[in-house]
Design a protein around this motif. Structure first.
Motif, PDB file in Angstrom:
ATOM      1  N   LEU A 132       1.060  -1.297  -0.046  1.00  0.00           N
ATOM      2  CA  LEU A 132       0.028  -0.081   0.080  1.00  0.00           C
ATOM      3  C   LEU A 132       0.947   1.430   0.132  1.00  0.00           C
ATOM      4  O   LEU A 132       0.728   2.088  -0.843  1.00  0.00           O
ATOM      5  N   GLY A 133       1.925   1.074   0.747  1.00  0.00           N
ATOM      6  CA  GLY A 133       2.783   2.434   0.742  1.00  0.00           C
ATOM      7  C   GLY A 133       3.703   2.707  -0.351  1.00  0.00           C
ATOM      8  O   GLY A 133       3.730   3.678  -0.850  1.00  0.00           O
ATOM      9  N   PHE A 134       4.203   1.655  -0.817  1.00  0.00           N
ATOM     10  CA  PHE A 134       5.171   1.809  -2.192  1.00  0.00           C
ATOM     11  C   PHE A 134       4.224   1.991  -3.331  1.00  0.00           C
ATOM     12  O   PHE A 134       4.489   3.047  -3.962  1.00  0.00           O
ATOM     13  N   PHE A 135       3.166   1.550  -3.625  1.00  0.00           N
ATOM     14  CA  PHE A 135       2.372   1.878  -4.854  1.00  0.00           C
ATOM     15  C   PHE A 135       1.712   2.909  -4.700  1.00  0.00           C
ATOM     16  O   PHE A 135       1.299   3.671  -5.700  1.00  0.00           O
ATOM     17  N   GLY A 136       1.335   3.311  -3.382  1.00  0.00           N
ATOM     18  CA  GLY A 136       0.571   4.563  -3.114  1.00  0.00           C
ATOM     19  C   GLY A 136       1.556   5.806  -3.660  1.00  0.00           C
ATOM     20  O   GLY A 136       1.024   6.704  -4.314  1.00  0.00           O
ATOM     21  N   PHE A 137       2.721   5.689  -2.954  1.00  0.00           N
ATOM     22  CA  PHE A 137       3.838   6.867  -3.095  1.00  0.00           C
ATOM     23  C   PHE A 137       4.139   6.828  -4.633  1.00  0.00           C
ATOM     24  O   PHE A 137       4.297   7.824  -5.428  1.00  0.00           O
ATOM     25  N   LEU A 138       4.129   5.514  -5.163  1.00  0.00           N
ATOM     26  CA  LEU A 138       4.646   5.455  -6.749  1.00  0.00           C
ATOM     27  C   LEU A 138       3.734   6.186  -7.385  1.00  0.00           C
ATOM     28  O   LEU A 138       3.958   6.848  -8.365  1.00  0.00           O
ATOM     29  N   ILE A 139       2.408   5.784  -7.390  1.00  0.00           N
ATOM     30  CA  ILE A 139       1.199   6.254  -8.341  1.00  0.00           C
ATOM     31  C   ILE A 139       1.006   7.783  -8.065  1.00  0.00           C
ATOM     32  O   ILE A 139       0.871   8.532  -8.919  1.00  0.00           O
ATOM     33  N   ALA A 140       1.185   8.205  -6.865  1.00  0.00           N
ATOM     34  CA  ALA A 140       1.242   9.683  -6.550  1.00  0.00           C
ATOM     35  C   ALA A 140       2.532  10.433  -7.000  1.00  0.00           C
ATOM     36  O   ALA A 140       2.551  11.691  -6.964  1.00  0.00           O
ATOM     37  N   ARG A 141       3.493   9.934  -7.425  1.00  0.00           N
ATOM     38  CA  ARG A 141       4.825  10.187  -7.943  1.00  0.00           C
ATOM     39  C   ARG A 141       5.379  11.028  -6.779  1.00  0.00           C
ATOM     40  O   ARG A 141       6.021  12.356  -7.318  1.00  0.00           O
ATOM     41  N   GLN A 142       5.407  10.652  -5.533  1.00  0.00           N
ATOM     42  CA  GLN A 142       6.025  10.913  -4.275  1.00  0.00           C
ATOM     43  C   GLN A 142       7.200  10.551  -3.928  1.00  0.00           C
ATOM     44  O   GLN A 142       7.571  10.890  -2.765  1.00  0.00           O
ATOM     45  N   ILE A 143       7.900   9.732  -4.629  1.00  0.00           N
ATOM     46  CA  ILE A 143       9.047   8.919  -4.249  1.00  0.00           C
ATOM     47  C   ILE A 143      10.096   9.723  -4.817  1.00  0.00           C
ATOM     48  O   ILE A 143      10.272   9.942  -5.894  1.00  0.00           O
TER      49      ILE A 143
END
Length: 383
Positions: A132-143
């Motif tokens: 949830l954390g990884f793909f959430g940040f990835l989709i939001a382009r926040q990594i």
């Protein structure tokens, strides 16, 4: 391009000047660093809980109660007496029940089943929180730039840990082989990978707490000698953790409960009684505990050297980090001795294991500040 200015223009009355632009190092790299740190901290707490629950599962001899590996459907426990009986019947087919637990009734089986089920369920929860954390940040382009691969690595290691967990359990789910516990070397591999994952999470947490520009500037003041020594302590501590897992895997901590001697001797009796000889280093309770003790003494001696070197650091926070590391090391050694003297009672043994996690994080903190020191002014404030 701005227009020409008169040489007689009053600088104090200059119209709006362009704001000073910050360096380009951090531009486009920021991402949700604070949010990712919170997520990493949640993963750290969950993995630490996983290590503790895993230790309790071993101490209660519950690890072989679930004889199959079902990553998805196994999340649902038995819901009826028929299903419970079916699980119990599967357990009755393995050597642990045949040799050690024939006295068990269904109610007794349920108590050990819940420990193992909880351990596996916690593993699933960690995987879900990571995803949830990884793909959430990835989709939001926040990594932040350069961090996608690092954070994805945590998921890969977590998946590998699940497979190694079953590889460990499978060594004890046997019929006619006389196995009543998992193989100690597989237990060491499982615990070792847990600490590797914990190490990456901790290191990333520390790095995310500072900007890329700050880290680049701090690295110029790297204390190479201190960094090398702290790396040595890290590796030595990891070896000691693996040795501790070998001790736990064969219940060697309950065999010799005197200290500093073992059964009244410096070297325990019959250290090489098993054949072939190499088996003694994994399965001979006396020799395995003796090696663990000696490694502890050497780690302490090396820790003193590194601590004294750390106290001489030019950076106050680095000094404090090495002081904290040494205090944790000292407490861990005392807990190890107490664990032996009290025959590895579960609450003492778990405290000893939990302290290993704390020591691990503090060693990493000291190592991190050796590589990325925080400069302080003459008055002691951070620069």
């Amino acid at each position: 391009m701005s227009g020409k200015r008169s040489i007689f223009e009053d600088v104090s009355e200059t119209s709006k000047l362009e704001a000073v632009q910050p360096g380009m190092i951090d531009r486009g790299r920021g991402g949700a660093r604070r949010g990712i740190r919170v997520w990493l901290m949640a993963l750290f707490v969950l993995v630490m809980a996983m290590i503790v629950v895993g230790g309790l599962t071993r101490l209660t001899d519950s690890g072989l109660s679930i004889t199959e590996w079902k990553p998805l459907t196994g999340a649902v426990p038995p819901t009826s007496e028929v299903e419970w009986q079916a699980e119990f019947d599967k357990y009755k087919q393995i050597d642990q029940w045949e040799i050690q637990n024939q006295w068990m009734e269904l109610s007794d089986f349920k108590s050990i089943y819940w420990w193992e089920w909880g351990h596996r369920q916690l593993g699933r929860a960690i995987g879900l929180v990571w995803a949830l954390g990884f793909f959430g940040f990835l989709i939001a382009r926040q990594i932040p730039t350069g961090w996608t691969g690092r954070l994805f690595l945590l998921g890969l290691l977590g998946g590998a840990q699940g497979g190694i967990g079953w590889w460990m359990v499978a060594s004890g789910v046997t019929q006619g082989e006389g196995m009543v516990a998992v193989a100690s070397y597989r237990l060491a591999t499982h615990l070792g990978l847990a600490f590797v994952i914990l190490g990456f999470i901790t290191w990333y947490f520390y790095m995310m707490g500072r900007s890329e520009r700050d880290l680049m500037q701090a690295r110029r003041a790297k204390e190479a000698k201190l960094f090398g020594l702290s790396t040595g302590v890290l590796h030595f501590a990891f070896l000691q953790i693996l040795l501790g897992a070998l001790v736990a895997g064969i219940d060697a901590g309950r065999g010799y409960t005197d200290w500093p001697l073992m059964a009244g001797q410096v070297i325990p009796p019959d250290p090489l009684v098993l054949e072939p000889i190499w088996r003694n280093f994994f399965e001979n309770a006396g020799l395995v505990q003796f090696i663990h003790r000696c490694a502890g003494y050497l780690l302490f001696a090396f820790g003193v050297v590194v601590w004294l070197r750390g106290r001489a650091s030019a950076h106050r926070q680095t000094q404090f980090a090495f002081n904290a590391m040494f205090c944790a090391l000292l407490l861990q050694i005392v807990l190890g001795i107490v664990t032996v003297l009290y025959s590895a009672q579960w609450h003492i043994a778990i405290t000893h294991q939990l302290m290993a996690v704390i020591l691990w994080a503090l060693i990493l903190r000291a190592r991190f500040l050796s590589l990325y020191p925080i400069a302080t002014s003459v008055r002691g404030h951070s620069a």
